[in-house]
Design a protein around this motif. Structure first.
Motif, PDB file in Angstrom:
ATOM      1  N   GLY A 186      43.459  70.654  47.111  1.00 45.99           N
ATOM      2  CA  GLY A 186      44.128  70.919  48.369  1.00 45.99           C
ATOM      3  C   GLY A 186      45.253  71.923  48.267  1.00 45.99           C
ATOM      4  O   GLY A 186      45.777  72.379  49.285  1.00 45.99           O
ATOM      5  N   TYR A 187      45.661  72.258  47.046  1.00 44.38           N
ATOM      6  CA  TYR A 187      46.703  73.259  46.864  1.00 44.38           C
ATOM      7  C   TYR A 187      46.156  74.663  47.137  1.00 44.38           C
ATOM      8  O   TYR A 187      44.945  74.872  47.243  1.00 44.38           O
ATOM      9  CB  TYR A 187      47.254  73.213  45.435  1.00 44.38           C
ATOM     10  N   ALA A 188      47.063  75.594  47.184  1.00 48.78           N
ATOM     11  CA  ALA A 188      46.638  76.984  47.336  1.00 48.78           C
ATOM     12  C   ALA A 188      45.770  77.383  46.153  1.00 48.78           C
ATOM     13  O   ALA A 188      46.017  76.976  45.013  1.00 48.78           O
ATOM     14  CB  ALA A 188      47.863  77.901  47.434  1.00 48.78           C
ATOM     15  N   ALA A 189      44.779  78.206  46.443  1.00 48.32           N
ATOM     16  CA  ALA A 189      43.797  78.553  45.407  1.00 48.32           C
ATOM     17  C   ALA A 189      44.434  79.222  44.198  1.00 48.32           C
ATOM     18  O   ALA A 189      43.986  79.060  43.067  1.00 48.32           O
ATOM     19  CB  ALA A 189      42.728  79.464  46.001  1.00 48.32           C
ATOM     20  N   GLY A 190      45.515  79.969  44.407  1.00 51.18           N
ATOM     21  CA  GLY A 190      46.110  80.682  43.291  1.00 51.18           C
ATOM     22  C   GLY A 190      47.152  79.910  42.532  1.00 51.18           C
ATOM     23  O   GLY A 190      47.619  80.356  41.486  1.00 51.18           O
ATOM     24  N   GLY A 191      47.558  78.740  43.019  1.00 55.83           N
ATOM     25  CA  GLY A 191      48.597  77.960  42.363  1.00 55.83           C
ATOM     26  C   GLY A 191      48.081  77.221  41.149  1.00 55.83           C
ATOM     27  O   GLY A 191      46.888  76.995  41.006  1.00 55.83           O
ATOM     28  N   PRO A 192      48.977  76.825  40.250  1.00 57.86           N
ATOM     29  CA  PRO A 192      48.552  76.094  39.048  1.00 57.86           C
ATOM     30  C   PRO A 192      48.177  74.647  39.388  1.00 57.86           C
ATOM     31  O   PRO A 192      48.730  74.056  40.320  1.00 57.86           O
ATOM     32  CB  PRO A 192      49.803  76.149  38.160  1.00 57.86           C
ATOM     33  N   PRO A 193      47.239  74.053  38.637  1.00 59.97           N
ATOM     34  CA  PRO A 193      46.844  72.657  38.875  1.00 59.97           C
ATOM     35  C   PRO A 193      47.871  71.689  38.284  1.00 59.97           C
ATOM     36  O   PRO A 193      47.549  70.873  37.401  1.00 59.97           O
ATOM     37  CB  PRO A 193      45.490  72.569  38.173  1.00 59.97           C
ATOM     38  N   THR A 194      49.103  71.748  38.774  1.00 59.15           N
ATOM     39  CA  THR A 194      50.206  71.027  38.139  1.00 59.15           C
ATOM     40  C   THR A 194      49.990  69.516  38.157  1.00 59.15           C
ATOM     41  O   THR A 194      50.211  68.837  37.149  1.00 59.15           O
ATOM     42  CB  THR A 194      51.529  71.372  38.848  1.00 59.15           C
ATOM     43  N   PHE A 195      49.564  68.991  39.294  1.00 61.79           N
ATOM     44  CA  PHE A 195      49.421  67.533  39.405  1.00 61.79           C
ATOM     45  C   PHE A 195      48.387  67.004  38.421  1.00 61.79           C
ATOM     46  O   PHE A 195      48.596  65.990  37.749  1.00 61.79           O
ATOM     47  CB  PHE A 195      49.048  67.168  40.847  1.00 61.79           C
ATOM     48  N   PHE A 196      47.256  67.686  38.324  1.00 60.91           N
ATOM     49  CA  PHE A 196      46.215  67.272  37.384  1.00 60.91           C
ATOM     50  C   PHE A 196      46.699  67.380  35.939  1.00 60.91           C
ATOM     51  O   PHE A 196      46.487  66.466  35.127  1.00 60.91           O
ATOM     52  CB  PHE A 196      44.970  68.128  37.590  1.00 60.91           C
ATOM     53  N   LEU A 197      47.359  68.482  35.610  1.00 59.81           N
ATOM     54  CA  LEU A 197      47.844  68.675  34.247  1.00 59.81           C
ATOM     55  C   LEU A 197      48.909  67.662  33.872  1.00 59.81           C
ATOM     56  O   LEU A 197      49.036  67.274  32.710  1.00 59.81           O
ATOM     57  CB  LEU A 197      48.405  70.095  34.092  1.00 59.81           C
ATOM     58  N   ALA A 198      49.688  67.209  34.856  1.00 55.60           N
ATOM     59  CA  ALA A 198      50.739  66.234  34.573  1.00 55.60           C
ATOM     60  C   ALA A 198      50.172  64.843  34.353  1.00 55.60           C
ATOM     61  O   ALA A 198      50.658  64.083  33.500  1.00 55.60           O
ATOM     62  CB  ALA A 198      51.741  66.219  35.719  1.00 55.60           C
ATOM     63  N   LEU A 199      49.127  64.491  35.103  1.00 56.39           N
ATOM     64  CA  LEU A 199      48.579  63.136  35.018  1.00 56.39           C
ATOM     65  C   LEU A 199      47.598  62.965  33.865  1.00 56.39           C
ATOM     66  O   LEU A 199      47.580  61.920  33.203  1.00 56.39           O
ATOM     67  CB  LEU A 199      47.889  62.788  36.334  1.00 56.39           C
ATOM     68  N   ALA A 200      46.766  63.967  33.625  1.00 56.01           N
ATOM     69  CA  ALA A 200      45.693  63.829  32.637  1.00 56.01           C
ATOM     70  C   ALA A 200      46.176  63.394  31.254  1.00 56.01           C
ATOM     71  O   ALA A 200      45.511  62.566  30.605  1.00 56.01           O
ATOM     72  CB  ALA A 200      44.907  65.143  32.550  1.00 56.01           C
ATOM     73  N   PRO A 201      47.311  63.898  30.727  1.00 50.16           N
ATOM     74  CA  PRO A 201      47.732  63.449  29.386  1.00 50.16           C
ATOM     75  C   PRO A 201      48.136  61.985  29.320  1.00 50.16           C
ATOM     76  O   PRO A 201      48.139  61.390  28.232  1.00 50.16           O
ATOM     77  CB  PRO A 201      48.942  64.355  29.083  1.00 50.16           C
ATOM     78  N   LEU A 202      48.477  61.384  30.458  1.00 48.98           N
ATOM     79  CA  LEU A 202      48.917  59.987  30.445  1.00 48.98           C
ATOM     80  C   LEU A 202      47.745  59.012  30.324  1.00 48.98           C
ATOM     81  O   LEU A 202      47.926  57.891  29.839  1.00 48.98           O
ATOM     82  CB  LEU A 202      49.710  59.671  31.719  1.00 48.98           C
ATOM     83  N   LEU A 203      46.555  59.404  30.751  1.00 48.72           N
ATOM     84  CA  LEU A 203      45.415  58.490  30.746  1.00 48.72           C
ATOM     85  C   LEU A 203      44.970  58.112  29.329  1.00 48.72           C
ATOM     86  O   LEU A 203      44.751  56.926  29.046  1.00 48.72           O
ATOM     87  CB  LEU A 203      44.267  59.098  31.545  1.00 48.72           C
ATOM     88  N   PRO A 204      44.818  59.068  28.390  1.00 44.46           N
ATOM     89  CA  PRO A 204      44.492  58.651  27.017  1.00 44.46           C
ATOM     90  C   PRO A 204      45.591  57.794  26.390  1.00 44.46           C
ATOM     91  O   PRO A 204      45.296  56.841  25.654  1.00 44.46           O
ATOM     92  CB  PRO A 204      44.331  59.982  26.280  1.00 44.46           C
ATOM     93  N   LEU A 205      46.857  58.119  26.670  1.00 45.12           N
ATOM     94  CA  LEU A 205      47.960  57.314  26.141  1.00 45.12           C
ATOM     95  C   LEU A 205      47.860  55.882  26.635  1.00 45.12           C
ATOM     96  O   LEU A 205      47.991  54.921  25.854  1.00 45.12           O
ATOM     97  CB  LEU A 205      49.296  57.931  26.558  1.00 45.12           C
ATOM     98  N   ALA A 206      47.613  55.697  27.924  1.00 44.25           N
ATOM     99  CA  ALA A 206      47.490  54.346  28.477  1.00 44.25           C
ATOM    100  C   ALA A 206      46.275  53.629  27.905  1.00 44.25           C
ATOM    101  O   ALA A 206      46.328  52.434  27.593  1.00 44.25           O
ATOM    102  CB  ALA A 206      47.394  54.425  29.997  1.00 44.25           C
TER     103      ALA A 206
END
Length: 302
Positions: A136-156
Motif C-alpha cells: 500500500g505504500y508508494a511504489a518507489g518507497g522502501p519496504p520499511t515495515f516488512f524489513l522491520a518485522l521480518a527479522p523478529l519472526l526467526p528470533l521469536a
C-alpha cells in the motif's frame, strides 16, 4: 481369520478342532494358529486377533499353555507389547526418518512447538498482512515495515523452540541422548529453515523492490545469534525479549534521525548490513564459547 466354533466346525464351515463346551463362547483360535502363536511365527493381522481373543478366553489360554513353550510365549508377549507401545510417527517425523535423520532427533524436531501448523500458519498470516501494508505504500518507497518485522519472526521462533517455560516437550528434551548445545542448534536450524523459508517466499512477493527486499536477512541472523548467546546467561525468555526490544528501539531511533522519508533506515543501508553481519559472527562465536552452559541448565532442570 478362521476360528473354531464350539460345535466342532471352523467359522468358514471347513471343520476343525472343537472348543471347550460350556465356556459360553461360539468360536476359538484354531490349533494351528495357537501353535504358530506359541512359536512366535503368527503374523499380523492374525496375531492381533489371536492376542485380543486370548486376553478374554480362558479355554484358548489353556490350550496355548499345553502346546507352547513358556520361554517362546514370554518372548512373543514382549515383542507384541513393544510393537503396541511404539508411537506412530507423524508426517513430519516420517519425512525426517526417510531423509536419514536419527529416530530420537526426528522425534525432538517433530515435537518442536514452532514447527507446528498453528505457529507456521500464524507466521504466514503475519507476513501476508505485512505484505499487504507494504504494497500500500508508494511504489518507489522502501519496504520499511516488512524489513522491520521480518527479522523478529526467526528470533521469536527460536525463542519458543527451547526452554522450560515455552516448550511443552522440554522434559523430553532434557533427557534426550545428546549434548544440550547440539539440541539447541538442531532445533535452531530447523526453526530457522522454516522461518527464513517463509520470509523468503514473502520476499518473492515484492519483486518491485529488488535486492532491497532482502535487507531483513542479515539483521535476522544477527538478532537470532545474539538472542541465543544471551540465552546462556539470561534464559530463553528474557534474552530474546531484550534483543527484540533493542531492535525496535534501534529502528525508532533510526526513523527519528533520517532526513528523508524515502531514505532507507540505517540498519538497511550498506553500512548497517555490514554491522549486522559482524554482530552475527561475534554472537555466533560467543555462543560457541558459552555452549557448556546449556548442559548446566539441563542438569539443573533434571
Amino acid at each position: 481369520m478362521t476360528y473354531t466354533t464350539t460345535d466342532g466346525s471352523n467359522g468358514d464351515g471347513t471343520g476343525g478342532r472343537t472348543g471347550g463346551a460350556g465356556d459360553g463362547r461360539r468360536w476359538h483360535v484354531p490349533g494351528d494358529d495357537l501353535r504358530a502363536y506359541a512359536r512366535g511365527e503368527l503374523a499380523a493381522p492374525r496375531l492381533w486377533s489371536a492376542d485380543t481373543h486370548l486376553a478374554a478366553c480362558a479355554h484358548c489360554r489353556g490350550v496355548l499353555a499345553d502346546v507352547g513353550d513358556p520361554v517362546a510365549l514370554d518372548a512373543g508377549w514382549a515383542r507384541l507389547d513393544a510393537e503396541l507401545d511404539v508411537p506412530r510417527p507423524g508426517l513430519l517425523e516420517s519425512l525426517l526418518l526417510r531423509c536419514g535423520v536419527a529416530d530420537h532427533t526426528a522425534r525432538l524436531l517433530a515435537a518442536t512447538p514452532t514447527l507446528r501448523r498453528s505457529w507456521l500458519g500464524a507466521v504466514a498470516a503475519v507476513l501476508v498482512l505485512t505484505l499487504a501494508v507494504t504494497a500500500g505504500y508508494a511504489a518507489g518507497g522502501p519496504p520499511t515495515f516488512f524489513l522491520a518485522l521480518a527479522p523478529l519472526l526467526p528470533l521469536a521462533g527460536v525463542a519458543l523452540s527451547y526452554g522450560p517455560a515455552l516448550d511443552p516437550t522440554y522434559e523430553v528434551a532434557v533427557v534426550a541422548p545428546m549434548h544440550g548445545f547440539r539440541l539447541l542448534m538442531t532445533r535452531t536450524v530447523a526453526v530457522l529453515a522454516a522461518g527464513l523459508g517463509l520470509n523468503g517466499l514473502a520476499t518473492l512477493a515484492l519483486p518491485g523492490y529488488g535486492l532491497r527486499a532482502l535487507g531483513w536477512l542479515l539483521p535476522a541472523l544477527a538478532l537470532t545469534a545474539t538472542g541465543l548467546a544471551l540465552t546462556a546467561r539470561l534464559g530463553p525468555v528474557l534474552a530474546p525479549s531484550l534483543v527484540g526490544g533493542g531492535w525496535i528501539a534501534l529502528l525508532m531511533t533510526a526513523e527519528a534521525s533520517r532526513a528523508d522519508a524515502d531514505d532507507p533506515l540505517a540498519p538497511f543501508t550498506a553500512v548497517g548490513q555490514g554491522v549486522s553481519a559482524l554482530v552475527a559472527v561475534l554472537a555466533a562465536g560467543l555462543l560457541v564459547l558459552l555452549r557448556d552452559r546449556f548442559d548446566a541448565g539441563r542438569a539443573h532442570a533434571a
